[in-house]
Design an enzyme around this catalytic site. Structure first.
Site, PDB file in Angstrom:
ATOM      1  N   ARG A 167       0.813  -1.217   0.000  1.00 27.32           N
ATOM      2  CA  ARG A 167       0.000   0.000   0.000  1.00 27.32           C
ATOM      3  C   ARG A 167       0.846   1.266   0.000  1.00 27.32           C
ATOM      4  O   ARG A 167       0.355   2.339  -0.342  1.00 27.32           O
ATOM      5  CB  ARG A 167      -0.929  -0.007   1.212  1.00 27.32           C
ATOM      6  CG  ARG A 167      -2.062  -1.012   1.100  1.00 27.32           C
ATOM      7  CD  ARG A 167      -2.970  -0.972   2.306  1.00 27.32           C
ATOM      8  NE  ARG A 167      -2.279  -1.399   3.511  1.00 27.32           N
ATOM      9  CZ  ARG A 167      -2.852  -1.510   4.716  1.00 27.32           C
ATOM     10  NH1 ARG A 167      -4.135  -1.213   4.857  1.00 27.32           N
ATOM     11  NH2 ARG A 167      -2.161  -1.923   5.758  1.00 27.32           N
ATOM     12  N   HIS A 198       6.725 -26.507  11.846  1.00 27.44           N
ATOM     13  CA  HIS A 198       8.156 -26.790  11.727  1.00 27.44           C
ATOM     14  C   HIS A 198       8.545 -28.155  12.293  1.00 27.44           C
ATOM     15  O   HIS A 198       9.171 -28.979  11.617  1.00 27.44           O
ATOM     16  CB  HIS A 198       8.974 -25.726  12.459  1.00 27.44           C
ATOM     17  CG  HIS A 198       8.831 -24.353  11.901  1.00 27.44           C
ATOM     18  ND1 HIS A 198       8.695 -24.100  10.564  1.00 27.44           N
ATOM     19  CD2 HIS A 198       8.816 -23.141  12.508  1.00 27.44           C
ATOM     20  CE1 HIS A 198       8.599 -22.793  10.381  1.00 27.44           C
ATOM     21  NE2 HIS A 198       8.672 -22.198  11.536  1.00 27.44           N
TER      22      HIS A 198
END
Length: 531
Positions: free
Chosen positions: A81, A280
């Site tokens: 943005r 993980h």
């Protein structure tokens, strides 16, 4: 305490076996993957002004360019943005790369060439016109940079934006593999729970085929995690010992010596179990415990990892209290400095029940691993930063040797330690005779270290994974069924913990976690290894 002697040994056989990891799909056979260039493409980074892009993605792409891996027809299109021109974006990325680049010189001439392929487009991902402008931008980039229409979308944004961005890409007609391939990378977390993970997958797959979706887990890009496969399947000496007959239990530790580092508001919604174990560490378990694949191809390897994850015993509510531990750090000393507890962190509820430490005992229900506990722990503000896998072998069936006090001199078990970070390598601990009269045994260690064995740097996880995504090799990426299987193993724990009121904080910062974690292992006659 017995003094440990260390025998520094470079496991040359392991080093050479690591080359086997570089062979992938039949169409991608490449014994030295990092010695060839990638196909031309454009990498579109949503969230290009964010921390991940600055610290990891752009330095990794520059490093690939420095090593000559990127094709001349390579481009990056950044989207966020923030209002910036192409030159502003290039200047910002130059500052980030020069600051965060590791183990490589910053070359001004190379940067000027690399920066010519960097473009920026301000836009709000919630505005559909952003994607129409992106479609036009990609057409222009394809003509000027000769990318062949190949496009890799990287979503370096808030997880809540993954599905809307994918849908925006689809609505603009730039998700199809017409005139070049299209792939999309999303970062973890892949959902907040099992239900949201399934919903995310459903929305992504309405736009992209599963073969186009790359769910990135940077742990799988670490050299030691990859080398587990070479270690197991490239060496005839270890695979016969990789089962319940010889292995007593496995410990996986992912310890962090820092706290939430100003991210208390975010971490309060995640917690250690979601943030580390669900993704993980269960992926590490799958890599350690999977069966050999018939071929070393993407689908075959991931099929075996998925099969292993589905074999993890899903705990019943009555099993969870004895087999899991939630912790939260309080005030303590770390590195000689007094630090505040989690509940005193900015943005954290003073009555927060968020786990900053999580430990669990997982059992795998298959013939290879039946009755072998896999202990996993992770936490913030532990004594040191270390991630390792410690495989504890069974003791010899008969204690033949005694020490000078008449005690069992074979009490210390053989250990195989796979060090993932900060120093990647492998250690094998066994007993040897101490010099002198008498048969006195002492523990010794044979060590393999990546840096000293090869004399060269290992690529960063993001270098490896970005390269694989551009090539089209998904071996180290997580598939939908793997995500849902790991959530299935964790969801009952989350549900149970949500019904409990924990006496937090229950461990001081700078210690190895709550006492209940030691008690969890003690019930099976085990103790945590202190790295």
């Amino acid at each position: 305490m017995m003094t440990e002697m260390r025998l520094q040994v470079a496991f040359s056989s392991l080093a050479s076996a690591n080359v086997m990891l570089m062979s992938r799909e039949p169409s991608l056979q490449d014994p030295l993957r990092f010695n060839r260039k990638t196909p031309p493409c454009a990498v579109v980074i949503f969230g290009a002004n964010g921390d991940l892009t600055k610290r990891k993605l752009m330095p990794a792409l520059y490093r690939l360019a420095w090593e000559g891996r990127l094709a001349p027809g390579f481009a990056v299109v950044g989207i966020s943005r923030t209002a910036m021109s192409n030159d502003d974006f290039r200047g910002s990325m130059r500052e980030s790369v020069s600051k965060y680049l590791e183990d490589a010189p910053f070359d001004e001439d190379l940067w000027r060439s690399f920066a010519q392929g960097l473009f920026y487009m301000p836009g709000d991902v919630a505005d559909q016109s952003t994607y129409q402008r992106l479609a036009d931008c990609l057409k222009e980039v394809e003509q000027t940079r000769q990318t062949g229409g190949n496009t890799l979308f990287y979503l370096s944004t808030q997880p809540s934006q993954y599905a809307p961005i994918a849908e925006g890409i689809g609505a603009a007609g730039i998700a199809n593999n017409d005139g070049g391939w299209r792939r999309i990378i999303i970062e973890k977390p892949f959902g907040h729970d099992l239900k949201s993970a399934k919903e995310l997958n459903d929305r992504l797959q309405k736009v992209f085929d599963e073969s186009q979706i790359y769910r990135i887990d940077h742990y799988l890009g670490k050299e030691t995690v990859q080398n587990i496969l070479a270690f197991r399947f490239g060496n005839g000496i270890f695979e016969p010992l990789w089962n319940r007959r010889y292995i007593d239990h496995v410990q996986i530790t992912a310890a962090e010596s820092i706290g939430v580092e100003g991210r208390g508001a975010y971490y309060q919604e995640a917690g250690a179990l979601r943030d580390m174990i669900q993704n993980h560490l269960l992926q590490v378990v799958a890599t350690i415990a999977m069966e050999p694949s018939a071929t070393f191809s993407s689908d075959a390897v991931r099929d075996e990892r998925a099969k292993l994850l589905r074999s993890i015993h899903v705990m019943k509510p009555e099993e969870i209290a004895a087999n899991t531990v939630a912790g939260q750090y309080g005030t303590g000393r770390v590195g000689g400095k007094l630090v505040s507890g989690f509940r005193e962190e900015k943005g954290v509820n003073p009555d927060s029940q968020t786990d900053t430490y999580a430990a669990a005992t997982f059992m795998i229900e298959n013939w290879r691993w039946a009755a072998v506990p896999f202990y996993i722990r992770t936490g913030k503000y532990l004594p040191k930063r270390v991630t390792e896998v410690a495989i504890h072998y069974r003791s010899a069936p008969l204690a033949v040797f005694r020490n000078e006090f008449g005690e069992n001199s074979q009490a210390i078990p053989n250990l195989l330690i796979l060090r993932i970070q900060p120093e990647e390598g492998i250690s094998l601990k066994f007993s040897s005779k101490h010099p002198g009269a008498g048969m006195i045994l002492r523990p010794v260690s044979m060590d393999f270290n990546y840096g000293s064995a090869f004399g060269e740097r290992s690529p960063s996880a993001y270098e490896t994974l970005l390269l694989d995504a551009i090539i089209g090799d998904a071996t180290l990426y997580t598939r939908q069924d793997m995500v849902e299987a790991s959530w299935s193993a964790v969801q009952p724990i989350l549900d149970y913990w949500n019904t409990q009121k924990f006496p937090f904080p229950n461990y001081p910062a700078g210690t190895w976690g709550p006492a209940a974690a030691d008690e969890m292992l003690a019930r099976r006659g085990h103790t945590w290894r202190r790295p």
